[in-house]
Scaffold this active site. Structure first.
Site, PDB file in Angstrom:
ATOM      1  N   MET A  19      12.921  -4.429 -23.729  1.00 44.64           N
ATOM      2  CA  MET A  19      14.151  -3.997 -22.913  1.00 44.64           C
ATOM      3  C   MET A  19      14.892  -5.155 -22.364  1.00 44.64           C
ATOM      4  O   MET A  19      15.544  -5.088 -21.450  1.00 44.64           O
ATOM      5  CB  MET A  19      13.718  -3.015 -21.688  1.00 44.64           C
ATOM      6  CG  MET A  19      13.144  -3.855 -20.766  1.00 44.64           C
ATOM      7  SD  MET A  19      12.775  -2.360 -19.353  1.00 44.64           S
ATOM      8  CE  MET A  19      11.135  -2.873 -19.398  1.00 44.64           C
ATOM      9  N   PRO A  20      15.029  -6.246 -23.059  1.00 43.32           N
ATOM     10  CA  PRO A  20      15.794  -7.190 -22.701  1.00 43.32           C
ATOM     11  C   PRO A  20      17.457  -6.766 -22.574  1.00 43.32           C
ATOM     12  O   PRO A  20      17.985  -6.007 -23.356  1.00 43.32           O
ATOM     13  CB  PRO A  20      15.675  -8.382 -23.674  1.00 43.32           C
ATOM     14  CG  PRO A  20      14.437  -8.091 -24.569  1.00 43.32           C
ATOM     15  CD  PRO A  20      14.410  -6.610 -24.360  1.00 43.32           C
ATOM     16  N   PHE A  21      18.107  -7.625 -21.551  1.00 40.19           N
ATOM     17  CA  PHE A  21      19.266  -7.401 -21.135  1.00 40.19           C
ATOM     18  C   PHE A  21      20.071  -8.524 -21.676  1.00 40.19           C
ATOM     19  O   PHE A  21      19.696  -9.656 -20.882  1.00 40.19           O
ATOM     20  CB  PHE A  21      19.724  -6.901 -19.920  1.00 40.19           C
ATOM     21  CG  PHE A  21      21.385  -6.785 -19.669  1.00 40.19           C
ATOM     22  CD1 PHE A  21      22.128  -5.640 -20.237  1.00 40.19           C
ATOM     23  CD2 PHE A  21      21.797  -7.551 -18.903  1.00 40.19           C
ATOM     24  CE1 PHE A  21      23.379  -5.780 -20.109  1.00 40.19           C
ATOM     25  CE2 PHE A  21      23.363  -7.366 -18.827  1.00 40.19           C
ATOM     26  CZ  PHE A  21      23.944  -6.468 -19.109  1.00 40.19           C
ATOM     27  N   THR A  72      17.763 -11.098 -19.513  1.00 43.38           N
ATOM     28  CA  THR A  72      16.966 -10.969 -18.599  1.00 43.38           C
ATOM     29  C   THR A  72      15.966 -10.013 -18.906  1.00 43.38           C
ATOM     30  O   THR A  72      16.334  -8.934 -19.777  1.00 43.38           O
ATOM     31  CB  THR A  72      17.799  -9.806 -17.391  1.00 43.38           C
ATOM     32  OG1 THR A  72      18.881 -10.935 -17.067  1.00 43.38           O
ATOM     33  CG2 THR A  72      16.866  -9.447 -16.282  1.00 43.38           C
TER      34      THR A  72
END
Length: 130
Positions: free
Chosen positions: A1-3, A72
């Site tokens: 789930m990287p942003f 992130t």
């Protein structure tokens, strides 16, 4: 789930898309991120309404092809996995968008499951009571 946030000079939508694909594929290949786990903000700066500033820090000469990639994600990856990620992003950015590896600056910020909400005002990976 990287942003992921990608900022670059120039507002060519094709280049922005290519850079987004490069980063996503690198995340999938090096960290095992699911292919459909993509959350990205791609921003091109035109030099008038927004721009990027950079110098030759560490003796690396950068030019108008500069790309800032800020990722992130949840903590837990090893230093070797992170190095592989940086290397693969630079390789794919060159292959897909023609961006010289010297122009790819990547920052990585890690956090914990409770630091994410994917909607509905909930912390899906850290429900109440945990």
């Amino acid at each position: 789930m990287p942003f992921v946030r990608i900022d670059t000079l120039g507002v060519d939508p094709g280049r922005l898309d290519a850079l987004g694909r490069a980063v996503q594929e690198a995340l999938v290949e090096t960290l095992g991120v699911p292919p459909d786990d993509r959350f990205q903000v791609l921003t091109g700066h035109d030099g008038t309404h927004g721009t990027l500033r950079y110098d030759d820090f560490l003796g690396i000469h950068r030019d108008e092809g500069i790309v800032f990639v800020a990722i992130t994600m949840r903590s837990g990856r090893t230093p070797d996995q992170k190095r592989a990620l940086y290397r693969r992003i630079a390789e794919l950015a060159q292959a897909y968008a023609g961006t010289e590896p010297r122009n790819v600056l990547v920052t990585l910020t890690e956090n914990e499951p409770v630091d994410w909400s994917f909607g509905n005002g909930e912390a899906q990976f850290a429900p109440a009571g945990t």
